[in-house]
Design an enzyme around this catalytic site. Structure first.
Site, mmCIF file in Angstrom:
data_model
loop_
_atom_site.group_PDB
_atom_site.id
_atom_site.type_symbol
_atom_site.label_atom_id
_atom_site.label_comp_id
_atom_site.label_asym_id
_atom_site.label_seq_id
_atom_site.Cartn_x
_atom_site.Cartn_y
_atom_site.Cartn_z
ATOM 1 N N HIS A 224 31.033 37.849 39.877
ATOM 2 C CA HIS A 224 30.209 37.691 38.675
ATOM 3 C C HIS A 224 31.056 37.775 37.421
ATOM 4 O O HIS A 224 32.178 38.277 37.445
ATOM 5 C CB HIS A 224 29.137 38.788 38.604
ATOM 6 C CG HIS A 224 29.721 40.150 38.366
ATOM 7 N ND1 HIS A 224 30.350 40.881 39.352
ATOM 8 C CD2 HIS A 224 29.808 40.916 37.239
ATOM 9 C CE1 HIS A 224 30.781 42.019 38.849
ATOM 10 N NE2 HIS A 224 30.472 42.072 37.563
ATOM 11 N N ASP A 226 30.504 39.499 33.669
ATOM 12 C CA ASP A 226 29.559 40.421 33.040
ATOM 13 C C ASP A 226 28.821 39.676 31.933
ATOM 14 O O ASP A 226 29.451 39.042 31.086
ATOM 15 C CB ASP A 226 30.300 41.630 32.447
ATOM 16 C CG ASP A 226 30.958 42.484 33.535
ATOM 17 O OD1 ASP A 226 30.476 42.473 34.674
ATOM 18 O OD2 ASP A 226 31.959 43.160 33.222
ATOM 19 N N HIS A 280 35.014 38.433 38.367
ATOM 20 C CA HIS A 280 35.560 39.537 39.164
ATOM 21 C C HIS A 280 34.560 40.015 40.212
ATOM 22 O O HIS A 280 33.394 39.595 40.207
ATOM 23 C CB HIS A 280 35.991 40.689 38.239
ATOM 24 C CG HIS A 280 34.885 41.221 37.366
ATOM 25 N ND1 HIS A 280 34.366 40.533 36.286
ATOM 26 C CD2 HIS A 280 34.182 42.382 37.420
ATOM 27 C CE1 HIS A 280 33.421 41.244 35.718
ATOM 28 N NE2 HIS A 280 33.276 42.372 36.397
ATOM 29 N N ARG A 290 34.438 55.016 46.838
ATOM 30 C CA ARG A 290 35.193 54.610 45.651
ATOM 31 C C ARG A 290 34.269 54.725 44.447
ATOM 32 O O ARG A 290 33.067 54.480 44.573
ATOM 33 C CB ARG A 290 35.659 53.167 45.821
ATOM 34 C CG ARG A 290 36.198 52.557 44.543
ATOM 35 C CD ARG A 290 36.786 51.174 44.754
ATOM 36 N NE ARG A 290 37.291 50.705 43.488
ATOM 37 C CZ ARG A 290 36.623 49.913 42.649
ATOM 38 N NH1 ARG A 290 35.421 49.462 42.972
ATOM 39 N NH2 ARG A 290 37.145 49.563 41.500
HETATM 40 C C1 LIG Z 1 23.412 43.827 32.000
HETATM 41 C C2 LIG Z 1 23.851 44.086 33.193
HETATM 42 C C3 LIG Z 1 23.442 43.407 34.455
HETATM 43 C C4 LIG Z 1 24.355 43.992 35.487
HETATM 44 C C5 LIG Z 1 24.600 45.382 34.977
HETATM 45 C C6 LIG Z 1 24.867 45.151 33.539
HETATM 46 O O1 LIG Z 1 24.742 46.298 32.776
HETATM 47 C C7 LIG Z 1 26.269 44.503 33.393
HETATM 48 C C8 LIG Z 1 26.718 43.657 34.580
HETATM 49 C C9 LIG Z 1 25.635 43.124 35.532
HETATM 50 C C10 LIG Z 1 26.016 43.070 37.049
HETATM 51 C C11 LIG Z 1 26.847 44.290 37.430
HETATM 52 C C12 LIG Z 1 26.795 41.849 37.457
HETATM 53 C C13 LIG Z 1 26.842 41.735 38.995
HETATM 54 C C14 LIG Z 1 25.459 41.651 39.594
HETATM 55 C C15 LIG Z 1 24.569 42.849 39.216
HETATM 56 C C16 LIG Z 1 23.169 42.572 39.711
HETATM 57 C C17 LIG Z 1 25.031 44.095 39.977
HETATM 58 O O2 LIG Z 1 25.758 43.976 40.985
HETATM 59 O O3 LIG Z 1 24.618 45.212 39.656
HETATM 60 C C18 LIG Z 1 24.608 42.980 37.665
HETATM 61 C C19 LIG Z 1 23.839 44.053 36.933
HETATM 62 C C20 LIG Z 1 22.344 43.898 37.012
HETATM 63 O O4 LIG Z 1 21.711 44.913 37.156
HETATM 64 O O5 LIG Z 1 21.795 42.789 36.856
HETATM 65 O O1 LIG Z 2 33.718 48.763 40.403
HETATM 66 C C1 LIG Z 2 34.409 47.889 39.904
HETATM 67 O O2 LIG Z 2 35.641 47.912 39.942
HETATM 68 C C2 LIG Z 2 33.767 46.697 39.220
HETATM 69 C C3 LIG Z 2 32.324 46.925 38.829
HETATM 70 C C4 LIG Z 2 31.757 45.805 38.040
HETATM 71 O O3 LIG Z 2 32.279 44.730 37.997
HETATM 72 C C5 LIG Z 2 30.508 46.016 37.264
HETATM 73 O O4 LIG Z 2 29.892 47.100 37.362
HETATM 74 O O5 LIG Z 2 30.127 45.084 36.525
HETATM 75 FE FE LIG Z 3 31.479 43.525 36.298
#
Ligand SMILES: C=C1C[C@]23C[C@@]1(O)CC[C@H]2[C@]1(C)CCC[C@@](C)(C(=O)O)[C@H]1[C@@H]3C(=O)O
Ligand SMILES: O=C(O)CCC(=O)C(=O)O
Ligand SMILES: [Fe+2]
Length: 365
Positions: A224, A226, A280, A290
């Site tokens: 994804h 951010d 990333h 982790r």
């Molecule tokens: C605004 C946001 C959506 C997510 C959290 C965050 O605060 C910033 C990054 C986004 C995220 C981490 C990107 C990967 C997918 C996601 C669903 C996750 O894995 O948590 C994303 C977050 C989300 O809750 O939508």
């Molecule tokens: O845990 C990590 O190293 C990446 C987490 C991440 O990409 C996120 O929370 O948006």
């Molecule tokens: Fe991220």
């Protein structure tokens, strides 16, 4: 339907993992370890100390990294090592609590704050192998973090709230310094983005990745960009963060003294597409949990996100429409699961919405 619960204490030891966590081939990690990516370490303290040569070097390195993949690391950042250690200890303390305790802060559908595990309910497949706790932080409201933690988890957790309140205020300070560097490197001056983000409505997120016995079949966080503006992340010494550049995944070796910084979609729009939102992901392992601490700098909700005029001309037309962070956040919470195409899909969606509204206007008046 009764939803299964992501109880790390149970799932971490299981040799088979629920099918919802299995990512398709091509998206899952490959057996050969990703080669390490060497990214420049930016001496941010040096930049701001007044040494012109050091400042010019920092500006050049940051500009290059942001045009290439949107990712760099900062050292000499002035964050107290004890505060950082405390912030990591608090992650352990929180996530090792029994599930019902953590669920007191349960994240509700459509909201971006609270405790979430994969089974909290938003997604049905390609679930990430992690638990998270997210909360808002705004410089204009210094009590916000502590109040939220105490209101959801109870008075016993006040200290945890205080640690993260201090941590977030330091992150806001550091991100404004980085905004000065970004402004300088884009030729719009140090003050432009700093001012834009001086009032910010940011998100702090604690990521906890329990061990997984099938680490090559799943992901801790899927690929994804951010959606936010700038992410400042500190990972513990386990490793797992990977950045996509030049067509392949490369790992970022943890450094206790460095913060990893990446550009997000909103800053990509603010730079008129000059700086890349970094693609990333995070992989998991079978041995140890982790953790990472992610501070997502976000504009105030209703501020218009648009690049400065100097970055727009005939050969660099507007890359994205005007939007507000409120609308992009809403889009990622209610309509679209953030991935590598969020900004592109959101831009088309917002243009359609605006055209729809225009079409409606004559009938409404
Ligand atoms: C605004 C946001 C959506 C997510 C959290 C965050 O605060 C910033 C990054 C986004 C995220 C981490 C990107 C990967 C997918 C996601 C669903 C996750 O894995 O948590 C994303 C977050 C989300 O809750 O939508
Ligand atoms: O845990 C990590 O190293 C990446 C987490 C991440 O990409 C996120 O929370 O948006
Ligand atoms: Fe991220």
């Amino acid at each position: 339907m009764v939803r299964p619960v992501f109880d790390a204490a149970v799932l971490s030891g299981r040799s088979d993992i629920p099918s919802q966590f299995i990512w398709p081939e091509g998206e899952s990690p490959t057996p050969d370890a990703a080669e390490e990516l060497h990214v420049p370490l930016i001496n941010i303290g040096g930049m701001l100390s007044g040494d012109a040569a050091a400042a010019a070097e920092v500006t050049r390195l940051v500009g290059e990294a942001c045009e290439r993949h949107g990712f760099f690391q900062v050292v000499n950042h002035g964050i107290d090592a004890e505060l950082l250690a405390d912030a990591h200890r608090c992650v352990d303390n929180f996530f090792t609590m029994p599930l019902p305790e953590k669920q007191r802060a349960l994240r509700r559908p459509g909201e971006s704050c609270g405790y979430a595990s994969s089974f909290t309910g938003r997604f049905a497949s390609k679930l990430p192998w992690k638990e998270t706790l997210s909360f808002r932080s705004c410089p204009s409201d210094p009590a916000l973090v502590v109040d939220y933690i105490v209101a959801t988890l109870g008075e016993d957790h006040r200290r945890l709230g205080e640690v993260y309140a201090r941590y977030c205020s330091e992150m806001s300070r550091l991100s404004l310094e980085i905004m000065e560097v970004l402004g300088e490197s884009l030729g719009v001056g140090r003050a432009h983005y700093r001012r834009f983000f001086e009032g910010n409505d940011s998100i702090m997120r604690l990521n906890y990745y329990p061990p997984c016995q099938r680490p090559l079949e799943t992901l801790g966080t899927g690929p994804h960009c951010d959606p936010t503006s700038l992410t400042i992340l500190h990972q513990d010494n386990v490793g797992g963060l990977q950045v996509h550049t030049e067509g392949r995944w490369r790992s970022i070796r943890p450094r206790a003294d460095a913060f990893v910084v990446n550009i997000g979609d909103t800053f990509m729009a603010l730079s008129n597409g000059r700086y890349k939102s970094c693609l990333h992901r995070a992989v998991v392992n079978s041995r140890v949990p982790r953790k990472s601490l992610a501070f997502f700098l976000c504009p105030e909700m209703d501020k218009v996100v648009a690049p400065p005029g100097t970055l727009v001309d005939a050969s660099n037309p507007r890359a994205y429409p005007d939007f507000t962070w409120r609308s992009l956040l809403d889009f990622t919470q209610k309509h679209y699961r953030a991935d590598m195409k969020t900004l592109e899909v959101f831009s088309s969606w917002i243009v359609q919405q605006q055209q729809g509204q225009l079409a409606l206007q004559p009938a409404m008046t």
